[in-house]
Design an enzyme around this catalytic site. Structure first.
Site, PDB file in Angstrom:
ATOM      1  CG  ASN A 102      -1.959   1.129   1.140  1.00  0.00           C
ATOM      2  OD1 ASN A 102      -2.448   1.436   0.057  1.00  0.00           O
ATOM      3  ND2 ASN A 102      -2.269   1.738   2.260  1.00  0.00           N
ATOM      4  CG  LEU A 133      12.769  15.158  -0.768  1.00  0.00           C
ATOM      5  CD1 LEU A 133      11.676  16.159  -0.465  1.00  0.00           C
ATOM      6  CD2 LEU A 133      13.158  15.251  -2.232  1.00  0.00           C
ATOM      7  CG  HIS A 195      21.114   8.282  -5.052  1.00  0.00           C
ATOM      8  ND1 HIS A 195      21.663   9.483  -5.406  1.00  0.00           N
ATOM      9  CD2 HIS A 195      20.064   8.085  -5.891  1.00  0.00           C
ATOM     10  CE1 HIS A 195      20.978   9.997  -6.421  1.00  0.00           C
ATOM     11  NE2 HIS A 195      20.021   9.168  -6.735  1.00  0.00           N
ATOM     12  CG  HIS A 218      23.345   8.678  -8.785  1.00  0.00           C
ATOM     13  ND1 HIS A 218      23.332   9.948  -9.294  1.00  0.00           N
ATOM     14  CD2 HIS A 218      22.149   8.134  -9.122  1.00  0.00           C
ATOM     15  CE1 HIS A 218      22.191  10.176  -9.905  1.00  0.00           C
ATOM     16  NE2 HIS A 218      21.457   9.096  -9.823  1.00  0.00           N
ATOM     17  CE  LYS A 336      -7.561  14.404 -25.134  1.00  0.00           C
ATOM     18  NZ  LYS A 336      -8.981  13.990 -25.062  1.00  0.00           N
ATOM     19  CD  GLN A 357      18.834  24.803  -7.024  1.00  0.00           C
ATOM     20  OE1 GLN A 357      19.666  25.709  -7.009  1.00  0.00           O
ATOM     21  NE2 GLN A 357      18.379  24.286  -8.160  1.00  0.00           N
TER      22      GLN A 357
END
Length: 606
Positions: A102, A133, A195, A218, A336, A357
């Protein structure tokens, strides 16, 4: 439960009462007498037959391990395996089945056995300890999601897009097999294995300093970790209908992406090993619109609270593999949806501008960068064969890299080496929120940009260093001219400042990224003659002129001061520096001012 330690099924049906038990229920004897009678009968039965309890107990089955030849990397039957890990025998991992997860962004997702097999390994589980992040979590408290769930999301979207595209193929020359589709999904799953700690902080800032001669990326690390993941865990790709040698190379290429020069060469020679469009599902080096970005656009906006348009499902559902006007098959979109495609790229701009940033995020990153650069000489990670591996060499040792994650900060804290005290001082300031301070920023003028380009062409030192020295010169002049305010301030050195030239763009720097996407008219699909090109690039300025900006990249220069006692002086010196540059506006010091200034710059380009 592990497949090599499993229990037989135990019946859950209610036990039927024996006739003698029913008779006992109506007997005038007491309960204790009835129990003694039954126990006596059971004792007599035990003397005549094997123990009933042992017969009823669930049986444990242990699978026989693959015979391992420690002088070879194959079994007696020829199955590829890995050398057994130190201190234990190698169990052949069982074939995995489909699992359901999930997801916070995509809801219910089903992942096949091959994906689950790669997930249940130390190399992939390492992604749980890497923040998606990085240090944005210290500014946006809800942005605590990891690269683990992002990788699951990319694997899900990769499988979904390939499935949708296959179902709408109207040209048999662009068809793909189930094996190809699984390779694309595995590439989506493993694309971030390489990473390092704090993600792009390690990749783009720490490694160039501690290993300047190493051009490691990476993406290269992901390919290395994928191969090590399969061999060290004894995963047999043949069990999942894959050809190990051929498909592993294909998956690596999907992760690393095909370079533009190689794309042109293969287009000219018609030398694509698989269907061309498959190579751009996970890492699209042509337009930049791929499932990796479609996942992190949604995921990062969701966890940071950044508003976004609900366009991604429509884009994926409407996409088709169509022959383009240059004769190549690509993933294309109906005309479209031009505006939706643009807004996908605009989401990237917003995330970089507001999150990635953010001035405080960048200040935090510079602090961690300084701490890691100091620690790189002393921190060691356990690598292959128990060897002690340095931070810079760990990117070439997959065993060491498996144990390298965001917890590297704890290694600095717990190491008793006195040489690490400067790094610990930075971490103490980090925890007290005594951060590096952004003393100002301003839009990057054409004259400054030209100066930077000329310096680079002459092979001189980085222009950032030149700007630092110019700001220091202004600071010395201020100290000499205004002895009252700045006389007691210590001299400033280049190590006390950080100067960055920040670029925020839509994915293709100064160019319009929509111009790299191919579109088709719905009426042409399915009605055009066989092999007739129906997709082309369009002028988005003609379709959505009021939506597009005049400039697709905002550039600015920012200065960070590391010492609290220097901030007032550095701010005044930076103001002097900006006043000398042609057309450079006053520096913007606070976060709200900086955001408003950048937005004014962006709006002024419309």
């Amino acid at each position: 439960m592990d497949a090599w330690l499993r229990k037989d099924k135990v019946s859950t049906e209610p036990t039927k009462r024996k006739p003698e038990d029913a008779a006992d229920a109506h007997s005038p004897r007491s309960t204790s007498q009835r129990k003694r009678a039954r126990n006596g009968g059971e004792s007599r039965q035990k003397a005549e037959s094997p123990p009933a309890a042992a017969a009823a107990a669930p049986t444990l089955h242990f699978a026989t391990p693959i015979p391992v030849s420690f002088g070879s990397d194959r079994t007696d039957s020829g199955t590829p395996i890995s050398i057994a890990p130190p201190g234990g025998r190698l169990w052949h991992p069982p074939k995995k089945g489909t699992k359901t997860f999930n997801d916070a962004v995509h809801g219910r997702i089903d992942l096949p056995g091959a994906v689950v097999a790669l997930m249940d390994t130390p190399q992939f589980q390492r992604l749980r300890k890497l923040k998606q992040l990085g240090l944005c979590y210290h500014v946006y408290p809800d942005a605590c999601h990891n690269r683990f769930e992002h990788s699951l999301g990319v694997a899900h979207l990769a499988a979904r897009q390939v499935h949708m595209l296959r179902s709408k193929l109207n040209d048999p020359t662009a068809a793909v097999s189930d094996r190809d589709a699984l390779c694309v999904q595995l590439a989506g799953l493993c694309h971030d294995l390489g990473h390092g700690p704090f993600s792009h902080v390690f990749d783009g800032h720490v490694m160039p300093v501690i290993a300047p001669q190493d051009d490691w990326t990476h993406e290269e690390g992901s390919a290395m970790m994928l191969e090590y993941l399969i061999t060290s865990n004894g995963i047999n790709l043949q069990e999942y209908d894959l050809v190990p040698d051929v498909d592993l190379l294909f998956i690596k290429e999907l992760i690393e992406g095909v370079k533009p020069d190689e794309v042109k060469k293969r287009d000219k020679d018609k030398s694509w090993p698989r269907q061309r469009w498959l190579y751009f599902v996970v890492n699209n080096t042509e337009s930049g619109l791929d499932v990796d970005k479609l996942d992190y656009y949604q995921r990062d906006c969701f966890f940071t609270g950044i508003s976004m348009r609900s366009i991604y499902s429509n884009l994926m559902d409407s996409a088709e593999v169509t022959k383009c006007d240059d004769g190549q098959f690509r993933v294309c979109y109906p005309e479209k949806y031009v505006e939706d495609v643009y807004h996908a790229f605009r989401t990237r701009f917003d995330l970089h501008h507001k999150v990635y940033q953010h001035r405080v995020v960048r200040a935090l990153e510079y602090m961690i960068i300084d701490a890691l650069i100091i620690a790189a000489k002393y921190v060691r990670v356990r690598g292959r064969g128990g060897a002690s591996v340095s931070l810079s060499d760990s990117v070439r040792d997959p065993e060491a890299y498996t144990r390298l994650n965001d917890s590297i900060i704890d290694l600095i804290w717990h190491c008793d080496n006195p040489a690490l005290e400067p790094a610990r001082d930075i971490l103490r300031a980090f925890e007290r929120r005594d951060l590096y301070r952004c003393v100002g920023s301003c839009p990057l003028t054409a004259s400054v940009e030209r100066s930077a380009e000329r310096a680079q062409e002459r092979g001189e030192r980085k222009y950032e260093l030149q700007v630092k020295e110019e700001i220091i010169d202004h600071a010395k002049e201020l100290q000499e001219s205004d002895a009252g305010e700045f006389a007691a301030t210590e001299p400033i050195t280049v190590d006390d400042l950080e100067v960055e030239f920040m670029s925020v763009h839509h994915g293709k720097k100064s160019r319009n990224p929509v111009d790299f996407v191919y579109f088709f008219q719905k009426s042409d699909v399915g009605t055009a003659p066989h092999n007739k090109p129906v997709a082309r690039r369009i002028r988005s300025e003609d379709k959505i002129p009021a939506t597009l900006p005049k400039s697709f990249m905002a550039r600015s220069v920012r200065v960070f001061c590391k010492k609290q006692g220097h901030r007032t002086l550095v701010t005044a010196a930076f103001r002097r520096w900006t006043a000398e540059e042609d057309g450079c506006s006053s520096p913007l010091g606070s976060l709200s001012q900086a955001n408003e200034g950048d937005e004014r710059f962006y709006n002024s380009q419309k």
